[in-house]
Design an enzyme around this catalytic site. Structure first.
Site, PDB file in Angstrom:
ATOM      1  N   GLY A 196       0.852  -1.192   0.000  1.00 57.29           N
ATOM      2  CA  GLY A 196       0.000   0.000   0.000  1.00 57.29           C
ATOM      3  C   GLY A 196       0.879   1.230   0.000  1.00 57.29           C
ATOM      4  O   GLY A 196       2.045   1.162   0.403  1.00 57.29           O
ATOM      5  N   CYS A 198       5.515  -6.104   1.810  1.00 55.86           N
ATOM      6  CA  CYS A 198       5.810  -4.679   1.752  1.00 55.86           C
ATOM      7  C   CYS A 198       5.088  -3.910   2.865  1.00 55.86           C
ATOM      8  O   CYS A 198       5.411  -4.081   4.027  1.00 55.86           O
ATOM      9  CB  CYS A 198       5.453  -4.173   0.361  1.00 55.86           C
ATOM     10  SG  CYS A 198       6.181  -2.591   0.055  1.00 55.86           S
ATOM     11  N   TYR A 199       4.088  -3.096   2.547  1.00 54.66           N
ATOM     12  CA  TYR A 199       3.332  -2.405   3.597  1.00 54.66           C
ATOM     13  C   TYR A 199       2.801  -3.431   4.601  1.00 54.66           C
ATOM     14  O   TYR A 199       2.741  -3.154   5.802  1.00 54.66           O
ATOM     15  CB  TYR A 199       2.178  -1.625   2.962  1.00 54.66           C
ATOM     16  CG  TYR A 199       1.264  -0.910   3.940  1.00 54.66           C
ATOM     17  CD1 TYR A 199       1.654   0.292   4.535  1.00 54.66           C
ATOM     18  CD2 TYR A 199       0.015  -1.435   4.275  1.00 54.66           C
ATOM     19  CE1 TYR A 199       0.821   0.952   5.433  1.00 54.66           C
ATOM     20  CE2 TYR A 199      -0.826  -0.785   5.167  1.00 54.66           C
ATOM     21  CZ  TYR A 199      -0.411   0.405   5.748  1.00 54.66           C
ATOM     22  OH  TYR A 199      -1.237   1.055   6.624  1.00 54.66           O
ATOM     23  N   HIS A 250       8.423  -7.136  -3.415  1.00 55.88           N
ATOM     24  CA  HIS A 250       7.184  -7.584  -4.070  1.00 55.88           C
ATOM     25  C   HIS A 250       7.374  -8.906  -4.819  1.00 55.88           C
ATOM     26  O   HIS A 250       7.894  -8.909  -5.928  1.00 55.88           O
ATOM     27  CB  HIS A 250       6.702  -6.513  -5.058  1.00 55.88           C
ATOM     28  CG  HIS A 250       6.124  -5.326  -4.360  1.00 55.88           C
ATOM     29  ND1 HIS A 250       4.827  -5.290  -3.912  1.00 55.88           N
ATOM     30  CD2 HIS A 250       6.681  -4.158  -4.013  1.00 55.88           C
ATOM     31  CE1 HIS A 250       4.598  -4.141  -3.319  1.00 55.88           C
ATOM     32  NE2 HIS A 250       5.702  -3.435  -3.354  1.00 55.88           N
ATOM     33  N   GLU A 274       5.086 -10.631  -6.159  1.00 55.26           N
ATOM     34  CA  GLU A 274       4.064 -10.795  -7.193  1.00 55.26           C
ATOM     35  C   GLU A 274       4.468 -10.223  -8.553  1.00 55.26           C
ATOM     36  O   GLU A 274       3.877 -10.574  -9.562  1.00 55.26           O
ATOM     37  CB  GLU A 274       2.732 -10.177  -6.730  1.00 55.26           C
ATOM     38  CG  GLU A 274       2.685  -8.657  -6.627  1.00 55.26           C
ATOM     39  CD  GLU A 274       3.211  -8.117  -5.285  1.00 55.26           C
ATOM     40  OE1 GLU A 274       4.073  -8.770  -4.676  1.00 55.26           O
ATOM     41  OE2 GLU A 274       2.782  -7.021  -4.891  1.00 55.26           O
ATOM     42  N   ASP A 314     -13.004  -9.462 -25.206  1.00 54.64           N
ATOM     43  CA  ASP A 314     -13.560  -9.191 -23.876  1.00 54.64           C
ATOM     44  C   ASP A 314     -15.082  -9.257 -23.855  1.00 54.64           C
ATOM     45  O   ASP A 314     -15.673  -9.930 -23.012  1.00 54.64           O
ATOM     46  CB  ASP A 314     -13.084  -7.824 -23.369  1.00 54.64           C
ATOM     47  CG  ASP A 314     -11.572  -7.683 -23.454  1.00 54.64           C
ATOM     48  OD1 ASP A 314     -10.912  -8.714 -23.672  1.00 54.64           O
ATOM     49  OD2 ASP A 314     -11.073  -6.564 -23.314  1.00 54.64           O
ATOM     50  N   LYS A 372      -5.873 -10.359 -19.374  1.00 48.89           N
ATOM     51  CA  LYS A 372      -6.249 -10.812 -20.718  1.00 48.89           C
ATOM     52  C   LYS A 372      -6.053 -12.315 -20.958  1.00 48.89           C
ATOM     53  O   LYS A 372      -6.929 -12.984 -21.487  1.00 48.89           O
ATOM     54  CB  LYS A 372      -5.429 -10.027 -21.751  1.00 48.89           C
ATOM     55  CG  LYS A 372      -5.943 -10.154 -23.153  1.00 48.89           C
ATOM     56  CD  LYS A 372      -7.052  -9.166 -23.358  1.00 48.89           C
ATOM     57  CE  LYS A 372      -7.479  -9.060 -24.793  1.00 48.89           C
ATOM     58  NZ  LYS A 372      -8.387  -7.910 -24.961  1.00 48.89           N
TER      59      LYS A 372
END
Ligand code: XMP
Length: 512
Positions: free
Chosen positions: A54, A81-82, A168, A170, A226, A368
């Site tokens: 965050g 992280c945060y 991070h 991710e 989409d 996607k």
């Protein structure tokens, strides 16, 4: 019943990326508001909690804080992280305010692999983005990994199953980051890896049914990936309560309307209304040459036609949209920063407020490639699932200058030849986009024994991963020769074909 991993969202743009990585590990996750009561998480049967990153400092007056009772639930917690500062703050460690943000690449040295870093090399490249830093471990914790800037880049309290990482995992730039997440899910939380695309579909279907009840959903079908996947998913969930509207704005590619009709009406038995508004669009676009004005006219006319079809179906309570997660980020940043508006995209926002419909966006959390997988699992043909992007304003921004029926016809034909050759050679699926652009410039040529004086077609074929940057594709010369010779021979009104070799930036992908 799938085991749920709760991701508490503290406002990082990467929260959805964490959720995506969890799905990649075939585990089910749900994003919760940061303040969700621990009792709710217990009631939902979560088997692990991830605290996201965050932008705030844990000390800020407005800093988002979790319910402290989440640390008493007895389930494993991973702070990212945060999230790790929060653990420090709530569990008795110390966090130091830092003026400068540490941002970018770093190196991690693993000192004690434990469960989180099990099976990983000792040294890894990592991605940092944080302000504050943990300066004293909370009681019960030990440091497991260090980085250039922190002796506490990785921490754990193995007894309580609390883990923290300062960087991070991710993001793509962190080496083996997904393995760290998988280790947390599987080795720490004991989650089963059995969450598949089919489960996503079953979940989404149940969700849509609960939301819509007996209501009606209207969806604008463009034929792109989409909206096609959103339509197929909604149709699976609510069948005839879904009405799709396909607006023929006269700016479509060759055969587009017939293809969409055949696929959705005949094959999928979707209630599809095809509205031919091409005359109206072309009338309004007559003599308009300025690109932004074209887009505005096309956008406004689309809304008008769409509203009319809403009336003709007798109203609806919901508006279905194939919004994906990257669209959400992009439109937020565009709204937040007017300077970043380069071209007006009319796909997101605008419509529902005016039409007083509630939005239903079943793909809102997906990326996607995940949407493509969902589409394939729903039985959409390969050529739809792997379609290149096509802009909302269609050929309207690919005919330079004023738009006429004649120019559109020439462009359609040239574009069809290009697509045909791209498909046959297998290059269609390898590039981001390949399309033809009509240039209202006449040049001299010779056809048979006759002098010609005809238009120019430009080929725009680019490679990209996210359309933010792009480069022109280096296609084999033989293929380019074939495309060019077919266009000049088969398309009447064209005497010359040129190749666009500009990258983005500074050029954009579309010419207008
Ligand atoms: P540009 O031309 O900005 O395009 O480099 C980036 C990507 O967005 C597509 N594009 C649009 N898509 N409505 C859309 O739905 C639009 O108004 C629009 N303008 C550009 C373009 O095809 C490329 O993939």
């Amino acid at each position: 019943m799938a085991q749920t991993i709760a991701v508490l969202d503290f406002g990082s743009q990467l929260t959805q990326v964490i959720a995506r990585r969890i799905r990649e590990c075939q585990v089910y996750s749900k994003i919760y508001h940061f303040s969700t009561p621990a009792a709710k998480l217990r009631a939902d049967g979560v088997v692990g909690i991830i605290l996201s990153g965050g932008p705030q400092s844990v000390y800020a007056r407005t800093a988002p804080h979790p319910d402290p009772a989440i640390f008493q639930l007895g389930v494993p917690v991973l702070g990212i992280c945060y999230g790790v500062q929060l653990m420090g703050h709530f569990l008795g460690g110390k966090v130091a305010l830092s003026k400068a943000r540490e941002y970018g690449h770093g190196h991690l040295t693993i000192r004690k692999p434990g469960r989180l870093f099990a099976g990983l090399p000792k040294r890894l490249r990592i991605w940092n983005s944080h302000g504050d830093k943990l300066t004293k471990l909370p009681p019960g914790f030990v440091a497991t990994a260090v980085s250039e800037n922190s002796p506490f880049a990785g921490i754990e309290d193995a007894r309580r199953r609390f883990y923290g990482i300062q960087f991070h995992p991710e993001v793509f730039h962190t080496e083996r980051g997904v393995d760290m997440i998988r280790n947390f899910l599987v080795r720490v939380c004991g989650a089963r890896q059995d969450w598949t695309t089919r489960d996503f579909i079953a979940h989404a279907v149940a969700d849509i049914r609960a939301k819509v009840g007996k209501g009606r959903v209207l969806l604008g079908l463009s034929g792109g990936v989409d909206s096609s996947v959103a339509a197929a998913l909604l149709h699976k969930a609510i069948g005839r309560q879904l009405t799709c509207v396909f607006v023929d704005n006269g700016l479509l590619r060759q055969g587009e309307r017939a293809y969409v009709e055949a696929l959705y009406k005949r094959n999928f038995k979707i209630d599809l209304r095809v509205v031919d508004a091409s005359a109206l669009f072309l009338k309004r676009l007559r003599d308009v040459t300025e690109p932004e004005q074209k887009r505005k006219i096309i956008g406004r006319t689309f809304v008008e036609v769409f509203e009319k079809s809403l009336k003709s179906i007798g109203g609806a309570e919901f508006l279905g949209q194939g919004t994906l997660y990257p669209d959400v980020i992009e439109s937020v940043s565009i709204q937040g920063n007017p300077a970043s508006l380069i071209k007006t995209h009319h796909n997101v926002g605008g419509l529902p407020a005016r039409m007083k419909l509630r939005l239903i966006e079943p793909l809102r959390e997906l990326f996607k490639d995940e949407v493509r997988r969902v589409g394939a699992a729903l039985g959409l043909p390969r050529e739809v699932v792997w379609r290149q992007p096509f802009p909302g304003p269609g050929l309207g921004v690919r005919v330079m200058g004023d738009i006429t029926a004649e120019k559109l016809e020439i462009l359609r034909h040239a574009d069809a030849v290009l697509q045909d050759e791209m498909m046959k050679s297998g290059h269609y699926g390898k590039v981001w986009q390949s399309f033809a652009v009509f240039l209202p410039v006449k040049t001299v040529g010779v056809f048979g024994d006759e002098r010609t004086y005809d238009y120019v077609i430009a080929l725009r074929i680019v490679e990209s991963t996210d359309a933010m940057t792009a480069d022109w594709a280096r296609l084999p010369h033989d293929l380019l020769r074939k495309i060019s010779s077919r266009i000049t021979n088969e398309v009447r009104g064209v005497s010359r074909v040129v190749l666009d070799i500009s990258s983005k930036p500074p050029a954009t992908i579309e010419w207008e």
